[in-house]
Design a protein around this motif. Structure first.
Motif, PDB file in Angstrom:
ATOM      1  N   GLU A 149      86.510  86.645  64.002  1.00 37.08           N
ATOM      2  CA  GLU A 149      87.052  86.034  62.788  1.00 37.08           C
ATOM      3  C   GLU A 149      88.503  85.597  62.975  1.00 37.08           C
ATOM      4  OE1 GLU A 149      86.678  88.795  59.574  1.00 37.08           O
ATOM      5  OE2 GLU A 149      84.518  89.094  59.848  1.00 37.08           O
ATOM      6  N   TRP A 150      88.910  84.652  62.110  1.00 39.93           N
ATOM      7  CA  TRP A 150      90.319  84.281  61.992  1.00 39.93           C
ATOM      8  C   TRP A 150      90.980  85.209  60.979  1.00 39.93           C
ATOM      9  CZ3 TRP A 150      92.474  81.073  65.313  1.00 39.93           C
ATOM     10  CH2 TRP A 150      91.715  80.071  65.909  1.00 39.93           C
ATOM     11  N   LYS A 151      92.158  85.720  61.312  1.00 44.50           N
ATOM     12  CA  LYS A 151      92.944  86.540  60.394  1.00 44.50           C
ATOM     13  C   LYS A 151      94.359  85.971  60.311  1.00 44.50           C
ATOM     14  CE  LYS A 151      89.806  89.882  59.860  1.00 44.50           C
ATOM     15  NZ  LYS A 151      89.161  90.186  58.575  1.00 44.50           N
ATOM     16  N   SER A 152      94.929  85.989  59.110  1.00 43.53           N
ATOM     17  CA  SER A 152      96.317  85.564  58.945  1.00 43.53           C
ATOM     18  C   SER A 152      97.227  86.471  59.768  1.00 43.53           C
ATOM     19  CB  SER A 152      96.710  85.631  57.472  1.00 43.53           C
ATOM     20  OG  SER A 152      98.113  85.531  57.317  1.00 43.53           O
ATOM     21  N   ILE A 153      98.279  85.903  60.337  1.00 46.40           N
ATOM     22  CA  ILE A 153      99.200  86.723  61.147  1.00 46.40           C
ATOM     23  C   ILE A 153      99.886  87.791  60.300  1.00 46.40           C
ATOM     24  CG2 ILE A 153      99.600  84.890  62.833  1.00 46.40           C
ATOM     25  CD1 ILE A 153     102.364  84.482  61.503  1.00 46.40           C
ATOM     26  N   ASP A 154      99.907  87.620  58.978  1.00 49.38           N
ATOM     27  CA  ASP A 154     100.519  88.605  58.080  1.00 49.38           C
ATOM     28  C   ASP A 154      99.530  89.662  57.623  1.00 49.38           C
ATOM     29  OD1 ASP A 154     103.011  87.270  58.103  1.00 49.38           O
ATOM     30  OD2 ASP A 154     102.275  85.856  56.604  1.00 49.38           O
ATOM     31  N   GLU A 155      98.262  89.518  57.975  1.00 57.73           N
ATOM     32  CA  GLU A 155      97.232  90.451  57.506  1.00 57.73           C
ATOM     33  C   GLU A 155      96.317  90.874  58.657  1.00 57.73           C
ATOM     34  OE1 GLU A 155      95.282  88.305  54.405  1.00 57.73           O
ATOM     35  OE2 GLU A 155      96.947  88.494  53.008  1.00 57.73           O
ATOM     36  N   LEU A 156      96.901  91.164  59.792  1.00 55.98           N
ATOM     37  CA  LEU A 156      96.097  91.563  60.940  1.00 55.98           C
ATOM     38  C   LEU A 156      95.542  92.977  60.746  1.00 55.98           C
ATOM     39  CD1 LEU A 156      98.021  90.319  64.103  1.00 55.98           C
ATOM     40  CD2 LEU A 156      95.978  89.353  63.060  1.00 55.98           C
ATOM     41  N   PRO A 157      94.286  93.213  61.119  1.00 56.84           N
ATOM     42  CA  PRO A 157      93.737  94.573  61.064  1.00 56.84           C
ATOM     43  C   PRO A 157      94.299  95.409  62.208  1.00 56.84           C
ATOM     44  CG  PRO A 157      92.154  93.081  62.066  1.00 56.84           C
ATOM     45  CD  PRO A 157      93.314  92.220  61.615  1.00 56.84           C
ATOM     46  N   GLU A 158      93.975  96.686  62.228  1.00 57.76           N
ATOM     47  CA  GLU A 158      94.405  97.551  63.327  1.00 57.76           C
ATOM     48  C   GLU A 158      93.762  97.078  64.627  1.00 57.76           C
ATOM     49  OE1 GLU A 158      94.357 102.277  64.687  1.00 57.76           O
ATOM     50  OE2 GLU A 158      93.454 101.640  62.785  1.00 57.76           O
ATOM     51  N   LEU A 159      94.585  96.890  65.639  1.00 59.41           N
ATOM     52  CA  LEU A 159      94.105  96.393  66.923  1.00 59.41           C
ATOM     53  C   LEU A 159      94.010  97.523  67.948  1.00 59.41           C
ATOM     54  CD1 LEU A 159      96.162  93.072  67.191  1.00 59.41           C
ATOM     55  CD2 LEU A 159      93.815  93.357  66.368  1.00 59.41           C
ATOM     56  N   MET A 160      93.030  97.441  68.816  1.00 60.44           N
ATOM     57  CA  MET A 160      92.806  98.477  69.825  1.00 60.44           C
ATOM     58  C   MET A 160      93.827  98.390  70.960  1.00 60.44           C
ATOM     59  SD  MET A 160      89.401  96.840  71.639  1.00 60.44           S
ATOM     60  CE  MET A 160      89.466  97.692  73.195  1.00 60.44           C
ATOM     61  N   MET A 161      93.935  99.507  71.689  1.00 63.58           N
ATOM     62  CA  MET A 161      94.773  99.604  72.882  1.00 63.58           C
ATOM     63  C   MET A 161      96.191  99.085  72.593  1.00 63.58           C
ATOM     64  SD  MET A 161      91.980  98.922  75.945  1.00 63.58           S
ATOM     65  CE  MET A 161      91.468  97.276  75.553  1.00 63.58           C
ATOM     66  N   ASP A 162      96.709  98.178  73.426  1.00 63.18           N
ATOM     67  CA  ASP A 162      98.058  97.645  73.227  1.00 63.18           C
ATOM     68  C   ASP A 162      98.015  96.209  72.711  1.00 63.18           C
ATOM     69  OD1 ASP A 162      97.049  96.472  75.485  1.00 63.18           O
ATOM     70  OD2 ASP A 162      98.862  96.722  76.706  1.00 63.18           O
ATOM     71  N   HIS A 163      96.921  95.837  72.037  1.00 57.47           N
ATOM     72  CA  HIS A 163      96.751  94.442  71.627  1.00 57.47           C
ATOM     73  C   HIS A 163      97.738  94.012  70.547  1.00 57.47           C
ATOM     74  CE1 HIS A 163      92.472  93.727  73.410  1.00 57.47           C
ATOM     75  NE2 HIS A 163      93.278  94.356  74.236  1.00 57.47           N
ATOM     76  N   ARG A 164      98.212  94.950  69.744  1.00 58.23           N
ATOM     77  CA  ARG A 164      99.246  94.587  68.767  1.00 58.23           C
ATOM     78  C   ARG A 164     100.529  94.188  69.482  1.00 58.23           C
ATOM     79  NH1 ARG A 164     100.017  93.345  63.169  1.00 58.23           N
ATOM     80  NH2 ARG A 164     102.149  92.586  63.324  1.00 58.23           N
ATOM     81  N   ALA A 165     100.896  94.912  70.519  1.00 57.83           N
ATOM     82  CA  ALA A 165     102.103  94.578  71.287  1.00 57.83           C
ATOM     83  C   ALA A 165     101.944  93.229  71.976  1.00 57.83           C
ATOM     84  CB  ALA A 165     102.393  95.671  72.320  1.00 57.83           C
ATOM     85  N   ILE A 166     100.737  92.925  72.444  1.00 58.66           N
ATOM     86  CA  ILE A 166     100.480  91.633  73.075  1.00 58.66           C
ATOM     87  C   ILE A 166     100.641  90.513  72.051  1.00 58.66           C
ATOM     88  CG2 ILE A 166      98.731  90.211  74.221  1.00 58.66           C
ATOM     89  CD1 ILE A 166      97.590  92.783  75.433  1.00 58.66           C
ATOM     90  N   PHE A 167     100.072  90.710  70.847  1.00 59.08           N
ATOM     91  CA  PHE A 167     100.225  89.709  69.786  1.00 59.08           C
ATOM     92  C   PHE A 167     101.701  89.506  69.431  1.00 59.08           C
ATOM     93  CE2 PHE A 167     101.215  89.315  65.270  1.00 59.08           C
ATOM     94  CZ  PHE A 167     100.814  88.001  65.059  1.00 59.08           C
ATOM     95  N   ASP A 168     102.429  90.594  69.240  1.00 57.09           N
ATOM     96  CA  ASP A 168     103.846  90.499  68.851  1.00 57.09           C
ATOM     97  C   ASP A 168     104.635  89.696  69.879  1.00 57.09           C
ATOM     98  OD1 ASP A 168     103.450  91.970  66.531  1.00 57.09           O
ATOM     99  OD2 ASP A 168     104.045  93.878  67.435  1.00 57.09           O
ATOM    100  N   LYS A 169     104.395  89.959  71.160  1.00 53.52           N
ATOM    101  CA  LYS A 169     105.116  89.248  72.213  1.00 53.52           C
ATOM    102  C   LYS A 169     104.718  87.773  72.235  1.00 53.52           C
ATOM    103  CE  LYS A 169     107.869  88.793  75.686  1.00 53.52           C
ATOM    104  NZ  LYS A 169     109.336  88.859  75.485  1.00 53.52           N
TER     105      LYS A 169
END
Length: 261
Positions: A149-169
């Motif tokens: 699915e597409w999710k707004s960058i302001d409403e991302l669900p909890e991401l596995m492993m280090d995927h949140r850090a990858i998105f932030d970078k």
């Protein structure tokens, strides 16, 4: 939890584990060891910057689209293949931005698996961000996921492993490269309005831009073609439609835009 719900959850977990084990046997012969790819796929729709995420089959965690590198392909070919399998789209704009190499970044997710499983090995992940025309993407759910699915960058669900850090970078990199990469060209449809272009820049930059200054700066860049068309519908005056002059856009990117935001 009802007995039926518990049984279904256990069954899904067993099914997921079986699929991973079967894929692992083939992976050792197909892919380069210890190297993976994770992609942050950006799309722009309804005045919102969105990111493509995948829900894994055996739990509620979400992930960025990713995969491994075949022994017969280079890194960018692998990223293109992975995204085409997930989106159905070819010739996606890709930009490599970082290697993620922390210890135990992925092994913990496969803790319940045997140590010989391919996925449980230590992987260095090459991060790519991708820019796509939202309207041209056909999302594909594979056998190890329940949703894509597409999710707004302001409403991302909890991401596995280090995927949140990858998105932030990836988002930080996108912001820094706004004046040096064809970001608007790849995210917007062929025809767009000036307010849509401004909104895209504001979301990426995370700040409001003065309307008059933005319009003057964009026109001064001389990269837009004003069309003899208007966007019909709505209560207000219909806005003019524009498209990018591809040749001038690429020339401007080679030199870098003269002003920042």
């Amino acid at each position: 939890m009802s007995s039926n719900s518990y049984f279904c959850k256990e069954y899904n977990a067993m099914e997921f584990k079986k699929i991973i084990e079967e894929k692992s046997e083939k992976a050792w012969g197909m892919y380069l060891p210890h190297l993976s790819i994770d992609c942050v796929v950006f799309g722009f729709h309804d005045a919102t910057l969105k990111v493509l995420v995948v829900q894994m089959k055996e739990n509620n965690l979400w992930a960025l689209p990713g995969g491994y590198v075949l022994k017969t392909e280079n890194i960018k070919e692998a990223a293109s293949r992975i995204l085409q399998q997930r989106t159905g789209a070819a010739n996606i704009y890709l930009q490599q931005f970082r290697v993620f190499s922390d210890l135990n970044r992925s092994e913990g997710f496969f803790e319940s698996f045997d140590d010989t499983i391919w996925n449980k090995q230590r992987f260095l992940s090459i991060g790519f961000y991708a820019l796509v025309d939202y309207s041209k993407v056909n999302l594909i759910v594979d056998e190890i996921s329940d949703a894509c699915e597409w999710k707004s960058i302001d409403e991302l669900p909890e991401l596995m492993m280090d995927h949140r850090a990858i998105f932030d970078k990836a988002l930080i990199t996108l912001r820094k490269q706004l004046n040096h990469k064809p970001i608007g060209y790849n995210l917007l449809p062929e025809k767009f309005t000036m307010p849509e272009l401004q909104k895209l820049y504001e979301i990426i930059l995370g700040k409001k831009l003065n309307r008059g200054n933005f319009y003057r700066k964009m026109l001064r860049y001389d990269i837009l073609i004003k069309l003899d068309e208007i966007r019909k519908g709505g209560a207000h005056k219909a806005p003019d439609l524009y498209q990018f002059d591809a040749e001038k856009y690429q020339l401007a990117l080679q030199n870098g835009f003269s002003e920042g935001w």
